[in-house]
Write a protein that holds these residues in place. Structure first.
Motif, PDB file in Angstrom:
ATOM      1  N   GLU A 256       0.826  -1.200   0.000  1.00  8.60           N
ATOM      2  CA  GLU A 256       0.000   0.000   0.000  1.00  8.60           C
ATOM      3  C   GLU A 256       0.863   1.255   0.000  1.00  8.60           C
ATOM      4  N   ALA A 257       1.933   1.249   0.776  1.00  7.97           N
ATOM      5  CA  ALA A 257       2.830   2.402   0.811  1.00  7.97           C
ATOM      6  C   ALA A 257       3.473   2.631  -0.559  1.00  7.97           C
ATOM      7  N   THR A 258       3.868   1.539  -1.199  1.00  6.14           N
ATOM      8  CA  THR A 258       4.452   1.649  -2.543  1.00  6.14           C
ATOM      9  C   THR A 258       3.415   2.141  -3.542  1.00  6.14           C
ATOM     10  N   HIS A 259       2.198   1.621  -3.410  1.00  5.06           N
ATOM     11  CA  HIS A 259       1.108   2.015  -4.310  1.00  5.06           C
ATOM     12  C   HIS A 259       0.824   3.507  -4.196  1.00  5.06           C
ATOM     13  N   GLN A 260       0.776   4.029  -2.993  1.00  2.00           N
ATOM     14  CA  GLN A 260       0.507   5.454  -2.797  1.00  2.00           C
ATOM     15  C   GLN A 260       1.622   6.309  -3.379  1.00  2.00           C
ATOM     16  N   ALA A 261       2.863   5.861  -3.212  1.00  2.00           N
ATOM     17  CA  ALA A 261       3.988   6.616  -3.753  1.00  2.00           C
ATOM     18  C   ALA A 261       3.945   6.631  -5.270  1.00  2.00           C
ATOM     19  N   ARG A 262       3.543   5.526  -5.876  1.00  2.00           N
ATOM     20  CA  ARG A 262       3.500   5.444  -7.341  1.00  2.00           C
ATOM     21  C   ARG A 262       2.459   6.399  -7.920  1.00  2.00           C
ATOM     22  N   LEU A 263       1.332   6.548  -7.244  1.00  2.00           N
ATOM     23  CA  LEU A 263       0.260   7.405  -7.748  1.00  2.00           C
ATOM     24  C   LEU A 263       0.444   8.871  -7.371  1.00  2.00           C
ATOM     25  N   GLY A 264       1.415   9.155  -6.523  1.00  2.00           N
ATOM     26  CA  GLY A 264       1.611  10.533  -6.090  1.00  2.00           C
ATOM     27  C   GLY A 264       0.710  10.926  -4.935  1.00  2.00           C
ATOM     28  N   ILE A 265       0.221   9.935  -4.162  1.00  2.00           N
ATOM     29  CA  ILE A 265      -0.650  10.213  -3.013  1.00  2.00           C
ATOM     30  C   ILE A 265       0.197  10.762  -1.869  1.00  2.00           C
ATOM     31  N   THR A 266      -0.234  11.882  -1.326  1.00  2.00           N
ATOM     32  CA  THR A 266       0.500  12.536  -0.246  1.00  2.00           C
ATOM     33  C   THR A 266      -0.366  12.613   1.009  1.00  2.00           C
ATOM     34  N   ASP A 267       0.194  13.186   2.077  1.00  2.00           N
ATOM     35  CA  ASP A 267      -0.579  13.377   3.304  1.00  2.00           C
ATOM     36  C   ASP A 267      -1.774  14.298   3.053  1.00  2.00           C
ATOM     37  N   THR A 268      -1.593  15.251   2.140  1.00  2.00           N
ATOM     38  CA  THR A 268      -2.707  16.139   1.781  1.00  2.00           C
ATOM     39  C   THR A 268      -3.857  15.349   1.187  1.00  2.00           C
ATOM     40  N   THR A 269      -3.522  14.376   0.339  1.00  2.18           N
ATOM     41  CA  THR A 269      -4.552  13.531  -0.276  1.00  2.18           C
ATOM     42  C   THR A 269      -5.313  12.750   0.785  1.00  2.18           C
ATOM     43  N   LEU A 270      -4.596  12.186   1.740  1.00  2.08           N
ATOM     44  CA  LEU A 270      -5.236  11.387   2.782  1.00  2.08           C
ATOM     45  C   LEU A 270      -6.125  12.248   3.675  1.00  2.08           C
ATOM     46  N   SER A 271      -5.664  13.455   4.000  1.00  3.65           N
ATOM     47  CA  SER A 271      -6.482  14.364   4.815  1.00  3.65           C
ATOM     48  C   SER A 271      -7.730  14.808   4.057  1.00  3.65           C
ATOM     49  N   ARG A 272      -7.578  15.008   2.760  1.00  2.34           N
ATOM     50  CA  ARG A 272      -8.721  15.425   1.945  1.00  2.34           C
ATOM     51  C   ARG A 272      -9.796  14.336   1.914  1.00  2.34           C
ATOM     52  N   ARG A 273      -9.383  13.081   1.957  1.00  2.00           N
ATOM     53  CA  ARG A 273     -10.351  11.986   1.945  1.00  2.00           C
ATOM     54  C   ARG A 273     -11.294  12.059   3.145  1.00  2.00           C
ATOM     55  N   GLN A 274     -10.775  12.381   4.302  1.00  2.00           N
ATOM     56  CA  GLN A 274     -11.611  12.481   5.497  1.00  2.00           C
ATOM     57  C   GLN A 274     -12.651  13.588   5.352  1.00  2.00           C
ATOM     58  N   LEU A 275     -12.224  14.723   4.796  1.00  2.00           N
ATOM     59  CA  LEU A 275     -13.160  15.830   4.600  1.00  2.00           C
ATOM     60  C   LEU A 275     -14.231  15.465   3.568  1.00  2.00           C
ATOM     61  N   ILE A 276     -13.840  14.725   2.545  1.00  2.00           N
ATOM     62  CA  ILE A 276     -14.805  14.308   1.517  1.00  2.00           C
ATOM     63  C   ILE A 276     -15.858  13.385   2.126  1.00  2.00           C
ATOM     64  N   HIS A 277     -15.442  12.483   3.000  1.00  2.00           N
ATOM     65  CA  HIS A 277     -16.409  11.605   3.687  1.00  2.00           C
ATOM     66  C   HIS A 277     -17.415  12.429   4.486  1.00  2.00           C
ATOM     67  N   GLN A 278     -16.951  13.466   5.123  1.00  2.00           N
ATOM     68  CA  GLN A 278     -17.855  14.323   5.894  1.00  2.00           C
ATOM     69  C   GLN A 278     -18.864  15.020   4.976  1.00  2.00           C
ATOM     70  N   GLU A 279     -18.400  15.494   3.814  1.00  2.00           N
ATOM     71  CA  GLU A 279     -19.304  16.136   2.856  1.00  2.00           C
ATOM     72  C   GLU A 279     -20.317  15.145   2.303  1.00  2.00           C
ATOM     73  N   TYR A 280     -19.883  13.922   2.091  1.00  2.00           N
ATOM     74  CA  TYR A 280     -20.791  12.901   1.585  1.00  2.00           C
ATOM     75  C   TYR A 280     -21.880  12.595   2.611  1.00  2.00           C
ATOM     76  N   GLU A 281     -21.507  12.555   3.880  1.00  2.00           N
ATOM     77  CA  GLU A 281     -22.493  12.309   4.935  1.00  2.00           C
ATOM     78  C   GLU A 281     -23.545  13.402   4.962  1.00  2.00           C
ATOM     79  N   LYS A 282     -23.128  14.642   4.692  1.00  2.00           N
ATOM     80  CA  LYS A 282     -24.087  15.750   4.648  1.00  2.00           C
ATOM     81  C   LYS A 282     -25.080  15.566   3.504  1.00  2.00           C
ATOM     82  N   LEU A 283     -24.581  15.133   2.336  1.00  2.00           N
ATOM     83  CA  LEU A 283     -25.475  14.899   1.200  1.00  2.00           C
ATOM     84  C   LEU A 283     -26.457  13.771   1.505  1.00  2.00           C
ATOM     85  N   CYS A 284     -25.962  12.718   2.161  1.00  2.00           N
ATOM     86  CA  CYS A 284     -26.856  11.616   2.537  1.00  2.00           C
ATOM     87  C   CYS A 284     -27.946  12.100   3.487  1.00  2.00           C
TER      88      CYS A 284
END
Length: 263
Positions: free
Chosen positions: A106-134
């Motif tokens: 998984e660590a190698t996979h994230q590095a290959r795609l250019g996934i950073t800590d910013t990407t991971l933090s953004r995922r949490q915020l997106i989940h929160q926005e999705y919950e609001k839409l639900c």
């Protein structure tokens, strides 16, 4: 008679000359024909070899999938697979080395795609926005909306569609939600360019792009975003605002044909 045979030969030569434009039949270059056929055979051998390599890779992928399903059963995506592996480790269903191997991959996979800590933090915020839409649709936070529900909600409430477009745009900032190239350097460069463009249009410290920020994006930036594979929520496409395009630049640099839209 001799005279008749002579006249017949002369007539035959004259007829043949009219047919081929010369007094003699054209010579056939058999050596050139053989060389051309040999070149064609060599090219077909290369095509066959590439096909065999692709087939072997596909079979390898199938074997890996079978092994994964044997460990945890059905799963919807890589995230759910990793979670089930962790749970299986806790109850002793899977050897701990398998989970450790998965985490390293998984660590190698994230590095290959250019996934950073910013990407991971953004995922949490997106989940929160999705919950609001639900919540707006009266659905539980972990619900999965189907196509009919989304279309009905967008038709009944244009503002809901605008919120959904923003969510789609922020989702596409994650390389796991976009089509990526088979080149690690290109993936990293594409992600870096996207993050740079996002930083240029953001007016606050929030990792997510807001509707107001998207509405004020300059045309030149819009073109760059769409070229890099972001969803066209700006009305640039005739096929609808939620259309997602494949990143054209990475495929172009690899010498591959341009891909058709996803939706």
């Amino acid at each position: 008679s001799i005279i008749a045979r002579t006249q017949a030969r002369a007539w035959g030569k004259e007829w043949l000359a009219r047919r081929v434009g010369t007094e003699h039949l054209p010579k056939v270059d058999y050596r050139a024909m053989i060389e051309e056929q040999a070149a064609m055979n060599a090219e077909m051998d290369k095509v066959h070899q590439r096909y065999q390599e692709l087939l072997a890779k596909c079979l390898e992928t199938v074997e890996e999938d079978l092994a994964k399903h044997a460990n945890v059963g059905e799963y919807r995506d890589a995230g759910e697979y990793r979670l089930k592996m962790q749970l299986a480790k806790l109850i002793g269903m899977v050897d701990s080395s398998e989970v450790d191997k998965l985490e390293a991959e998984e660590a190698t996979h994230q590095a290959r795609l250019g996934i950073t800590d910013t990407t991971l933090s953004r995922r949490q915020l997106i989940h929160q926005e999705y919950e609001k839409l639900c919540a707006q649709l009266g659905l539980p936070p972990d619900a999965i909306m189907d196509t009919k529900e989304i279309r009905r909600a967008c038709k009944n409430d244009p503002e809901f569609q605008r919120q959904l477009e923003v969510l789609a745009f922020n989702l596409a900032l994650d390389p796991e939600n976009r089509m990526v190239a088979d080149n690690d350097a290109i993936n990293a460069e594409t992600q870096a360019q996207l993050e740079e463009l996002v930083a240029s249009i953001q007016t606050d410290d929030n990792l997510l792009i807001s509707r107001e920020e998207l509405d004020s994006v300059p045309q030149q930036t819009i073109t760059k975003l769409i070229t890099l594979g972001m969803p066209d929520i700006f009305g640039e496409s005739r096929r609808g605002s939620l259309m997602v395009r494949r990143p054209s630049q990475p495929f172009y640099e690899q010498g591959l044909p341009q891909q058709k839209p996803l939706l």
